[in-house]
Design a protein around this motif. Structure first.
Motif, short mmCIF file in Angstrom:
data_model
loop_
_atom_site.label_atom_id
_atom_site.label_comp_id
_atom_site.label_asym_id
_atom_site.label_seq_id
_atom_site.Cartn_x
_atom_site.Cartn_y
_atom_site.Cartn_z
N PRO A 1 0.82 -1.21 0.00
CA PRO A 1 0.00 0.00 0.00
C PRO A 1 0.85 1.26 0.00
CG PRO A 1 -0.70 -1.54 1.72
CD PRO A 1 0.60 -2.03 1.20
N ILE A 2 0.39 2.26 -0.70
CA ILE A 2 1.06 3.56 -0.68
C ILE A 2 0.76 4.24 0.64
CG2 ILE A 2 1.13 5.84 -1.76
CD1 ILE A 2 0.38 4.47 -4.39
N GLU A 3 1.79 4.72 1.29
CA GLU A 3 1.58 5.42 2.56
C GLU A 3 1.00 6.81 2.28
OE1 GLU A 3 4.87 5.50 5.20
OE2 GLU A 3 5.28 3.36 5.02
N MET A 4 -0.11 7.08 2.92
CA MET A 4 -0.81 8.34 2.73
C MET A 4 -0.76 9.14 4.03
SD MET A 4 -2.11 8.12 -0.39
CE MET A 4 -3.55 9.18 -0.44
N HIS B 1 -4.44 13.89 3.38
CA HIS B 1 -5.50 13.16 2.70
C HIS B 1 -6.81 13.91 2.85
CE1 HIS B 1 -8.18 9.83 1.58
NE2 HIS B 1 -7.11 9.31 0.99
N TYR B 2 -7.55 14.00 1.76
CA TYR B 2 -8.79 14.78 1.78
C TYR B 2 -9.91 14.06 2.51
CZ TYR B 2 -10.92 11.82 -1.81
OH TYR B 2 -11.45 10.78 -2.49
N GLY B 3 -9.76 12.74 2.74
CA GLY B 3 -10.81 11.98 3.40
C GLY B 3 -10.93 12.31 4.87
N ASN B 4 -11.97 11.79 5.47
CA ASN B 4 -12.17 12.03 6.90
C ASN B 4 -12.09 10.71 7.65
OD1 ASN B 4 -14.47 10.85 5.98
ND2 ASN B 4 -15.89 12.25 6.95
N ASN B 5 -11.67 10.81 8.91
CA ASN B 5 -11.52 9.64 9.78
C ASN B 5 -10.38 8.74 9.30
OD1 ASN B 5 -13.70 10.35 11.56
ND2 ASN B 5 -15.08 9.74 9.92
N TYR B 6 -10.01 7.81 10.19
CA TYR B 6 -8.81 7.02 9.94
C TYR B 6 -8.99 5.70 10.68
CZ TYR B 6 -3.73 6.13 9.62
OH TYR B 6 -2.49 5.62 9.35
N TRP B 7 -8.85 4.60 9.96
CA TRP B 7 -9.06 3.28 10.54
C TRP B 7 -7.85 2.39 10.30
CZ3 TRP B 7 -13.72 1.76 12.92
CH2 TRP B 7 -14.79 2.66 12.79
N SER C 1 -11.20 6.77 5.39
CA SER C 1 -12.54 7.32 5.59
C SER C 1 -13.43 6.20 6.11
CB SER C 1 -13.12 7.89 4.28
OG SER C 1 -13.49 6.85 3.40
N ASN C 2 -14.57 6.56 6.66
CA ASN C 2 -15.51 5.54 7.15
C ASN C 2 -15.94 4.61 6.02
OD1 ASN C 2 -15.45 6.56 9.74
ND2 ASN C 2 -17.29 7.80 9.49
N LEU C 3 -16.21 5.18 4.86
CA LEU C 3 -16.71 4.37 3.75
C LEU C 3 -15.62 3.43 3.22
CD1 LEU C 3 -19.33 3.93 2.19
CD2 LEU C 3 -18.47 5.49 0.44
N GLU C 4 -14.39 3.90 3.17
CA GLU C 4 -13.29 3.02 2.75
C GLU C 4 -13.15 1.86 3.72
OE1 GLU C 4 -9.54 4.88 2.00
OE2 GLU C 4 -10.40 6.42 0.70
N TYR C 5 -13.28 2.15 5.02
CA TYR C 5 -13.20 1.09 6.03
C TYR C 5 -14.32 0.07 5.82
CZ TYR C 5 -14.21 -1.31 10.38
OH TYR C 5 -14.50 -2.28 11.30
#
Length: 225
Positions: free
Chosen positions: A8-11, A16-22, A37-41
């Protein structure tokens, strides 16, 4: 099998423009997985618990596409490999982000077109998944989260126990979590642990997992091995 994208690419979280982090431990990948983001999770959780998915990699690659002489860079959300050998790139967006009138609408549409073009040029299927695709019902993600957490910690390690449980389920075909708990074939208070492992492996499924919480009344359906 040698997978094409494994690192994975380290972001950086700050950029990052997304919100939250999992971050969660993946049984399937044997490493920690990161979502931005929540949706990515939620999407990664569905891949983790989908027995048809043998491998996935989040933020798998950064690529450049030239459109009308202009350079466009993009990073895919996830690369997936299925049991049947199909490889796929996915992008995850909230449905409202795709609205041309929304603040992110134009940027999202451009990003999707760039990714589609790259996948077409490189002969990869491309799938856009929205919250409507991922959040199948009010309780789907909540139930998957419970099952995933238990499946990570618990594996049916005894071949004899595994064979006996599968043999029993193959005969009755359909029952409830509560009746399985009362059957005496599971250790006390570990019924859902066993069932989570079987669900992860695709041997069973739960009825109406999208629209109701897992309870003793939830029906368990044998799928086969």
């Amino acid at each position: 099998m040698n997978y094409k994208f494994t690192t994975p690419i380290e972001m950086p979280r700050s950029t990052h423009y997304g919100n939250n982090y999992w971050i969660f431990e993946s049984r399937k990948l044997h490493r920690r997985v990161t979502a931005y983001s929540n949706l990515e999770y939620e999407n990664l959780l569905t891949l983790e618990m989908n027995p048809e998915v043998v491998y996935y990699c989040e933020q798998p690659c950064s690529t450049t596409v030239f459109v009308s002489g202009k350079e466009h860079k993009t990073i895919f959300d996830v690369y997936i490999v299925y049991k049947n050998g199909r490889e796929e790139f996915q992008e995850v967006k909230y449905q409202q982000e795709l609205d041309s009138d929304s603040p992110k609408g134009k940027r999202s549409q451009e990003q999707i077109e760039i990714q589609k073009m790259w996948c077409l040029q490189n002969d990869f299927p491309y799938v856009l998944r929205t919250d409507k695709d991922i959040e199948k019902g009010q309780y789907f993600i909540r139930n998957l989260s419970v099952l995933s957490a238990k499946a990570r910690r618990f594996h049916i390690e005894s071949k004899e126990a595994d064979k006996a449980i599968i043999s029993y389920l193959s005969k009755i075909k359909r029952t409830t979590i509560g009746l399985l708990s009362e059957s005496g074939r599971f250790e006390i208070n570990k019924t859902l642990d066993y069932l989570s492992d079987l669900y992860y492996r695709g041997i069973i499924k739960f009825d109406d997992i999208c629209n109701d919480c897992l309870t003793n009344k939830t029906e368990v359906i044998f799928c086969g091995i």
